[in-house]
Design an enzyme around this catalytic site. Structure first.
Site, PDB file in Angstrom:
ATOM      1  N   ARG A  22       0.847  -1.200   0.000  1.00 24.65           N
ATOM      2  CA  ARG A  22       0.000   0.000   0.000  1.00 24.65           C
ATOM      3  C   ARG A  22       0.874   1.237   0.000  1.00 24.65           C
ATOM      4  O   ARG A  22       1.798   1.344   0.810  1.00 24.65           O
ATOM      5  CB  ARG A  22      -0.877   0.042   1.246  1.00 24.65           C
ATOM      6  CG  ARG A  22      -2.028  -0.892   1.115  1.00 24.65           C
ATOM      7  CD  ARG A  22      -3.021  -0.669   2.230  1.00 24.65           C
ATOM      8  NE  ARG A  22      -3.809  -1.876   2.354  1.00 24.65           N
ATOM      9  CZ  ARG A  22      -4.622  -2.140   3.340  1.00 24.65           C
ATOM     10  NH1 ARG A  22      -4.754  -1.272   4.333  1.00 24.65           N
ATOM     11  NH2 ARG A  22      -5.309  -3.253   3.382  1.00 24.65           N
ATOM     12  N   SER A 135      -8.053  -0.999   0.935  1.00 22.65           N
ATOM     13  CA  SER A 135      -9.030  -1.262   1.987  1.00 22.65           C
ATOM     14  C   SER A 135      -9.694   0.010   2.524  1.00 22.65           C
ATOM     15  O   SER A 135     -10.346   0.728   1.780  1.00 22.65           O
ATOM     16  CB  SER A 135      -8.351  -2.044   3.105  1.00 22.65           C
ATOM     17  OG  SER A 135      -9.273  -2.418   4.078  1.00 22.65           O
ATOM     18  N   HIS A 136      -9.473   0.292   3.779  1.00 26.97           N
ATOM     19  CA  HIS A 136     -10.142   1.417   4.449  1.00 26.97           C
ATOM     20  C   HIS A 136      -9.328   2.706   4.344  1.00 26.97           C
ATOM     21  O   HIS A 136      -9.730   3.715   4.918  1.00 26.97           O
ATOM     22  CB  HIS A 136     -10.335   1.055   5.913  1.00 26.97           C
ATOM     23  CG  HIS A 136      -9.039   0.640   6.551  1.00 26.97           C
ATOM     24  ND1 HIS A 136      -8.434  -0.554   6.243  1.00 26.97           N
ATOM     25  CD2 HIS A 136      -8.229   1.266   7.418  1.00 26.97           C
ATOM     26  CE1 HIS A 136      -7.306  -0.643   6.915  1.00 26.97           C
ATOM     27  NE2 HIS A 136      -7.147   0.442   7.629  1.00 26.97           N
ATOM     28  N   LYS A 148      -2.538  -6.637  -3.746  1.00 24.99           N
ATOM     29  CA  LYS A 148      -2.113  -7.828  -3.021  1.00 24.99           C
ATOM     30  C   LYS A 148      -2.456  -9.069  -3.821  1.00 24.99           C
ATOM     31  O   LYS A 148      -3.291  -9.030  -4.735  1.00 24.99           O
ATOM     32  CB  LYS A 148      -2.713  -7.880  -1.625  1.00 24.99           C
ATOM     33  CG  LYS A 148      -4.199  -8.133  -1.552  1.00 24.99           C
ATOM     34  CD  LYS A 148      -4.588  -8.365  -0.099  1.00 24.99           C
ATOM     35  CE  LYS A 148      -6.037  -8.733   0.056  1.00 24.99           C
ATOM     36  NZ  LYS A 148      -6.365  -9.221   1.377  1.00 24.99           N
ATOM     37  N   ASP A 301     -16.357  -0.973   4.479  1.00 29.81           N
ATOM     38  CA  ASP A 301     -15.162  -0.186   4.157  1.00 29.81           C
ATOM     39  C   ASP A 301     -14.914  -0.188   2.645  1.00 29.81           C
ATOM     40  O   ASP A 301     -15.748  -0.664   1.863  1.00 29.81           O
ATOM     41  CB  ASP A 301     -13.934  -0.701   4.924  1.00 29.81           C
ATOM     42  CG  ASP A 301     -13.380  -1.983   4.360  1.00 29.81           C
ATOM     43  OD1 ASP A 301     -14.177  -2.777   3.824  1.00 29.81           O
ATOM     44  OD2 ASP A 301     -12.156  -2.199   4.428  1.00 29.81           O
ATOM     45  N   ASP A 303     -13.173  -1.839   0.485  1.00 32.79           N
ATOM     46  CA  ASP A 303     -13.232  -3.078  -0.299  1.00 32.79           C
ATOM     47  C   ASP A 303     -14.264  -4.056   0.260  1.00 32.79           C
ATOM     48  O   ASP A 303     -14.274  -5.237  -0.119  1.00 32.79           O
ATOM     49  CB  ASP A 303     -11.848  -3.727  -0.407  1.00 32.79           C
ATOM     50  CG  ASP A 303     -11.249  -4.058   0.941  1.00 32.79           C
ATOM     51  OD1 ASP A 303     -11.667  -3.441   1.943  1.00 32.79           O
ATOM     52  OD2 ASP A 303     -10.369  -4.931   1.007  1.00 32.79           O
ATOM     53  N   ASP A 305     -14.754  -5.621   3.017  1.00 24.42           N
ATOM     54  CA  ASP A 305     -14.497  -6.764   3.898  1.00 24.42           C
ATOM     55  C   ASP A 305     -14.722  -6.427   5.366  1.00 24.42           C
ATOM     56  O   ASP A 305     -14.897  -7.312   6.195  1.00 24.42           O
ATOM     57  CB  ASP A 305     -13.104  -7.374   3.666  1.00 24.42           C
ATOM     58  CG  ASP A 305     -11.974  -6.382   3.869  1.00 24.42           C
ATOM     59  OD1 ASP A 305     -12.254  -5.179   4.062  1.00 24.42           O
ATOM     60  OD2 ASP A 305     -10.800  -6.811   3.817  1.00 24.42           O
ATOM     61  N   ARG A 306     -14.718  -5.129   5.703  1.00 21.12           N
ATOM     62  CA  ARG A 306     -14.961  -4.746   7.099  1.00 21.12           C
ATOM     63  C   ARG A 306     -16.427  -4.384   7.318  1.00 21.12           C
ATOM     64  O   ARG A 306     -17.108  -3.977   6.379  1.00 21.12           O
ATOM     65  CB  ARG A 306     -14.143  -3.518   7.469  1.00 21.12           C
ATOM     66  CG  ARG A 306     -12.676  -3.767   7.479  1.00 21.12           C
ATOM     67  CD  ARG A 306     -11.951  -2.532   7.954  1.00 21.12           C
ATOM     68  NE  ARG A 306     -10.530  -2.822   8.009  1.00 21.12           N
ATOM     69  CZ  ARG A 306      -9.666  -2.219   8.799  1.00 21.12           C
ATOM     70  NH1 ARG A 306     -10.067  -1.263   9.599  1.00 21.12           N
ATOM     71  NH2 ARG A 306      -8.403  -2.554   8.798  1.00 21.12           N
ATOM     72  N   THR A 368      -2.044 -10.065  14.244  1.00 18.52           N
ATOM     73  CA  THR A 368      -2.943  -9.223  13.454  1.00 18.52           C
ATOM     74  C   THR A 368      -2.787  -9.503  11.959  1.00 18.52           C
ATOM     75  O   THR A 368      -1.674  -9.675  11.472  1.00 18.52           O
ATOM     76  CB  THR A 368      -2.617  -7.750  13.758  1.00 18.52           C
ATOM     77  OG1 THR A 368      -2.955  -7.506  15.119  1.00 18.52           O
ATOM     78  CG2 THR A 368      -3.400  -6.807  12.865  1.00 18.52           C
ATOM     79  N   GLU A 387     -11.398  -9.913  13.915  1.00 23.53           N
ATOM     80  CA  GLU A 387     -10.419  -8.977  14.442  1.00 23.53           C
ATOM     81  C   GLU A 387     -11.142  -7.769  15.025  1.00 23.53           C
ATOM     82  O   GLU A 387     -12.246  -7.422  14.579  1.00 23.53           O
ATOM     83  CB  GLU A 387      -9.489  -8.491  13.336  1.00 23.53           C
ATOM     84  CG  GLU A 387      -8.646  -9.578  12.714  1.00 23.53           C
ATOM     85  CD  GLU A 387      -7.544  -8.974  11.849  1.00 23.53           C
ATOM     86  OE1 GLU A 387      -6.442  -8.774  12.364  1.00 23.53           O
ATOM     87  OE2 GLU A 387      -7.798  -8.695  10.672  1.00 23.53           O
ATOM     88  N   SER A 389     -10.566  -4.874  14.427  1.00 24.61           N
ATOM     89  CA  SER A 389     -10.578  -3.788  13.440  1.00 24.61           C
ATOM     90  C   SER A 389     -11.769  -3.922  12.492  1.00 24.61           C
ATOM     91  O   SER A 389     -11.634  -3.711  11.297  1.00 24.61           O
ATOM     92  CB  SER A 389      -9.265  -3.798  12.672  1.00 24.61           C
ATOM     93  OG  SER A 389      -9.012  -5.090  12.144  1.00 24.61           O
ATOM     94  N   LYS A 400     -12.088 -11.588   5.327  1.00 26.76           N
ATOM     95  CA  LYS A 400     -13.216 -11.145   6.138  1.00 26.76           C
ATOM     96  C   LYS A 400     -14.312 -10.641   5.201  1.00 26.76           C
ATOM     97  O   LYS A 400     -14.045 -10.365   4.029  1.00 26.76           O
ATOM     98  CB  LYS A 400     -12.792 -10.089   7.143  1.00 26.76           C
ATOM     99  CG  LYS A 400     -12.049  -8.916   6.565  1.00 26.76           C
ATOM    100  CD  LYS A 400     -11.434  -8.094   7.689  1.00 26.76           C
ATOM    101  CE  LYS A 400     -10.549  -6.995   7.153  1.00 26.76           C
ATOM    102  NZ  LYS A 400      -9.165  -7.123   7.547  1.00 26.76           N
ATOM    103  N   ARG A 520      -0.701   1.856  17.638  1.00 30.74           N
ATOM    104  CA  ARG A 520      -2.019   1.507  18.162  1.00 30.74           C
ATOM    105  C   ARG A 520      -1.876   1.044  19.614  1.00 30.74           C
ATOM    106  O   ARG A 520      -1.015   0.221  19.919  1.00 30.74           O
ATOM    107  CB  ARG A 520      -2.644   0.378  17.343  1.00 30.74           C
ATOM    108  CG  ARG A 520      -2.727   0.665  15.844  1.00 30.74           C
ATOM    109  CD  ARG A 520      -3.787  -0.218  15.199  1.00 30.74           C
ATOM    110  NE  ARG A 520      -3.688  -0.262  13.753  1.00 30.74           N
ATOM    111  CZ  ARG A 520      -4.083   0.700  12.922  1.00 30.74           C
ATOM    112  NH1 ARG A 520      -4.575   1.830  13.411  1.00 30.74           N
ATOM    113  NH2 ARG A 520      -3.975   0.561  11.615  1.00 30.74           N
TER     114      ARG A 520
HETATM  115  C1  G1P Z   1      -5.126  -3.160  10.107  1.00 30.02           C
HETATM  116  C2  G1P Z   1      -5.911  -3.863  11.192  1.00 30.02           C
HETATM  117  C3  G1P Z   1      -5.839  -5.359  10.994  1.00 30.02           C
HETATM  118  C4  G1P Z   1      -6.294  -5.717   9.593  1.00 30.02           C
HETATM  119  C5  G1P Z   1      -5.526  -4.920   8.563  1.00 30.02           C
HETATM  120  C6  G1P Z   1      -6.039  -5.162   7.143  1.00 30.02           C
HETATM  121  O1  G1P Z   1      -3.774  -3.529  10.184  1.00 30.02           O
HETATM  122  O2  G1P Z   1      -5.449  -3.497  12.475  1.00 30.02           O
HETATM  123  O3  G1P Z   1      -6.619  -5.990  11.971  1.00 30.02           O
HETATM  124  O4  G1P Z   1      -6.127  -7.086   9.345  1.00 30.02           O
HETATM  125  O5  G1P Z   1      -5.626  -3.527   8.845  1.00 30.02           O
HETATM  126  O6  G1P Z   1      -7.376  -4.817   7.003  1.00 30.02           O
HETATM  127  P1  G1P Z   1      -2.656  -2.637  10.918  1.00 30.02           P
HETATM  128  O7  G1P Z   1      -2.715  -1.266  10.309  1.00 30.02           O
HETATM  129  O8  G1P Z   1      -3.050  -2.595  12.369  1.00 30.02           O
HETATM  130  O9  G1P Z   1      -1.365  -3.376  10.681  1.00 30.02           O
HETATM  131 ZN    ZN Z   2     -10.920  -3.705   3.832  1.00 32.10          ZN
END
Ligand code: G1P
Ligand code: ZN
Length: 567
Positions: A22, A135-136, A148, A301, A303, A305-306, A368, A387, A389, A400, A520
């Protein structure tokens, strides 16, 4: 149309993080930046000796005609539709065609949500898939982009594979690319680039079929026929078409149930990260009363998945959501035979552990990142996982799945007739409540965060056994994980302090940030007494928060007065 051999030079920053590579869009738009990563991926795949592929099978053009595992194989391709998705798709098609791939199946418009990509890979028994998403993370020309690779099980590449891709990017000096014209990706049908066939499919079809196989759609239609109202905010990201078709088109949710449903390249300016800090409108709507007020609110989110889920005026933490889905899984046709086990990432609260214990099933604690659930799911050791998140999922895919979680909650509500709030409060009464909060310190200079973690690490041996106020630290370690299936190990997964009252403090550096570093801090306070289940969360964890600062001095090291986001 012919295959070009192009000289290139390595980029030093192409190591994939928690979930793929990313970067800012501007980084990806540098000449050859995306091309290099994709070439490295294709090189690694071609050298890997894929399933059932004779090593001597060559294919046309590409890297010199040596044995290549991609010959005869199908890759899935799609993304969350963010800025740069479309040109990236064209580049990848030309590289794939030049590197001996036989077939690509891609979502129309270059669209596939992450769970849908996982579904397509699995249903069509593809070799793997290339997913374009950050993703988000924010989208648009100034936002982020990501890529990915997912394997034939539909799940994210293992660390061994991502490390091999990274290693290849560091020595890469040649690209193989077709000079074909761009193809039209907006019409369902078949295309060809060089010898490679391209099938453009409806992005929703395969995924919807999987959902129909898991849930009782008649039951859900009955719920909506009885007047139940839902509000799903798709944040102008990729989840919109999926939620619209399934919720409104197939199970009869009223026509305006899915809002912000059109996928836009900049997500309409929304930050498609479904946590309470970004869903003010949903929270406001869910506080309204009367006939037109929705009873279940949700957000997806970038994509899809969240998921964030909430009842009227009542936010459900992702950790509690996982625990409740586990508790009620037998109500869902796909899980009526019971669960093999469950898994959660280490920072996720221990709420699900208590349900698993009551059900007599194992509960695994992983680092994670969804990739760590893959082996457990493949080996049949777990059925549900999640998770903190805002991610929950099951053995139906290897990602997810946001909409799956919404359908699951709707099913539980349809069978029990209870509101989300009463389901969650009943759960707390039976199992106790894990008050949970996460503090994120965004865009902190890397060296500040490195020093903080190094110094915290040095304090660990002395921390175990120390008493702070009414709490004594039982465990003070840097979380390490040994995969029970393949024995692989992952260390330095976050500093963990576990107290004698089952409360926990966790410090972890994000693996998905694209600028500087994100720290975090995760806080969990376990409260078994039902008389104490009504405190505001911030108040409930205030003591732990102060203790975290006392021990780690996060605010001093980061030079910040407080977290950027507290959820
Ligand atoms: C974050 C979330 C983690 C999730 C990932 C991808 O990763 O904390 O649970 O799997 O995004 O969606 P992090 O930024 O904490 O490494
Ligand atoms: Zn996502």
């Amino acid at each position: 149309m012919s295959i070009q051999t192009i000289a290139t030079r390595p980029f030093s920053d192409q190591r994939p993080g928690t979930s793929g590579l990313r970067k800012k869009v501007a980084v990806f738009m540098q000449p050859y930046y995306l091309d290099n990563f994709v070439q490295a991926l294709l090189d690694v795949l071609n050298a890997s000796g894929g399933p059932d592929v004779p090593r001597e099978s060559g294919g046309s053009g590409g890297s010199g005609g040596e044995a290549r595992a991609l010959a005869g194989q199908t890759l899935i391709l799609g993304g969350d539709g963010r800025f740069f998705n479309r040109p990236a798709i064209q580049t990848i098609l030309k590289l794939a065609a030049a590197n001996g791939l036989t077939r690509v199946v891609m979502g129309c418009g270059g669209i596939l949500s992450t769970p849908a990509a996982s579904a397509v890979i699995r249903r069509r028994q593809a070799f793997g898939g290339i997913l374009l998403s950050a993703s988000h993370n924010p989208g648009g020309a100034d936002g982020d982009f990501g890529i990915k690779y997912n394997m034939s099980n539909g799940g994210p590449a293992t660390e061994t594979l991502t490390e091999a891709i990274y290693a290849r990017t560091q020595v890469l000096n040649t690209l193989y690319c077709s000079d074909a014209q761009d193809v039209c990706i907006d019409k369902i049908g078949r295309l060809q680039v060089e010898h490679m066939q391209i099938e453009v499919i409806d992005p929703v079809g395969d995924y919807a079929a999987v959902m129909r196989s898991l849930f009782d759609f008649d039951l859900l239609s009955g719920l909506f026929a009885s007047g139940f109202l839902v509000r799903v905010d798709a944040m102008n990201a990729v989840g919109g078409p999926y939620a619209k078709q399934i919720l409104e088109g197939e199970i009869g949710a009223p026509l305006d149930s899915v809002v912000n449903f059109a996928p836009l390249e900049d997500f309409g300016g929304h930050h498609p990260d479904p946590n309470p800090a970004n869903v003010d409108d949903l929270i406001y709507r869910m506080s309204s009363k009367g006939m037109g007020a929705p009873k279940l609110g949700a957000a997806l989110d970038g994509d899809a998945d969240r998921n964030l889920v909430m009842g009227r005026n009542f936010l459900v933490t992702p950790s509690d959501s996982l625990a409740l889905l586990t508790q009620y899984a037998r109500l869902i046709p796909a899980y009526q035979g019971g669960l093999a086990g469950v898994a959660r990432s280490m920072p996720t609260s221990t709420a699900v552990d208590r349900v698993a214990k009551a059900l007599g099933i194992p509960c695994y604690e992983t680092p994670t990142g969804w990739k760590f659930f893959g082996n457990l799911l493949d080996a049949g050791l777990v059925t549900l996982c999640g998770e903190e998140s805002y991610g929950t999922g099951s053995s139906h895919l290897r990602e997810k799945d946001g909409l799956w979680a919404i359908l699951f909650w709707l099913s539980v509500i349809a069978v029990t007739g209870q509101s989300m709030e009463s389901l969650v409060r009943d759960h707390w009464k039976t199992y106790g409540r894990s008050y949970y909060s996460r503090h994120d310190y965004l865009d902190v200079p890397v060296e500040y965060v490195d020093t903080l973690m190094k110094d915290l690490h040095a304090k660990l041996p002395a921390l175990a056994g120390q008493t702070f106020g009414r709490r004594t630290i039982l465990v003070a370690d840097d979380f390490a994980y040994t995969d029970p299936v393949d024995g692989s190990t992952s260390s330095h997964q976050g500093v963990r302090l576990v107290f004698d009252d089952a409360s926990r403090l966790i410090f972890r550096v994000s693996g998905t940030s694209t600028e500087e570093a994100t720290l975090r801090l995760y806080m969990e306070r376990f409260e078994p007494d039902p008389a104490c289940h009504c405190e505001p969360v911030a108040l409930a964890v205030a003591e732990l928060s102060a203790l975290a600062e006392h021990i780690s001095k996060v605010r001093v090291y980061t030079r910040r007065a407080g977290p950027t986001i507290a959820t």
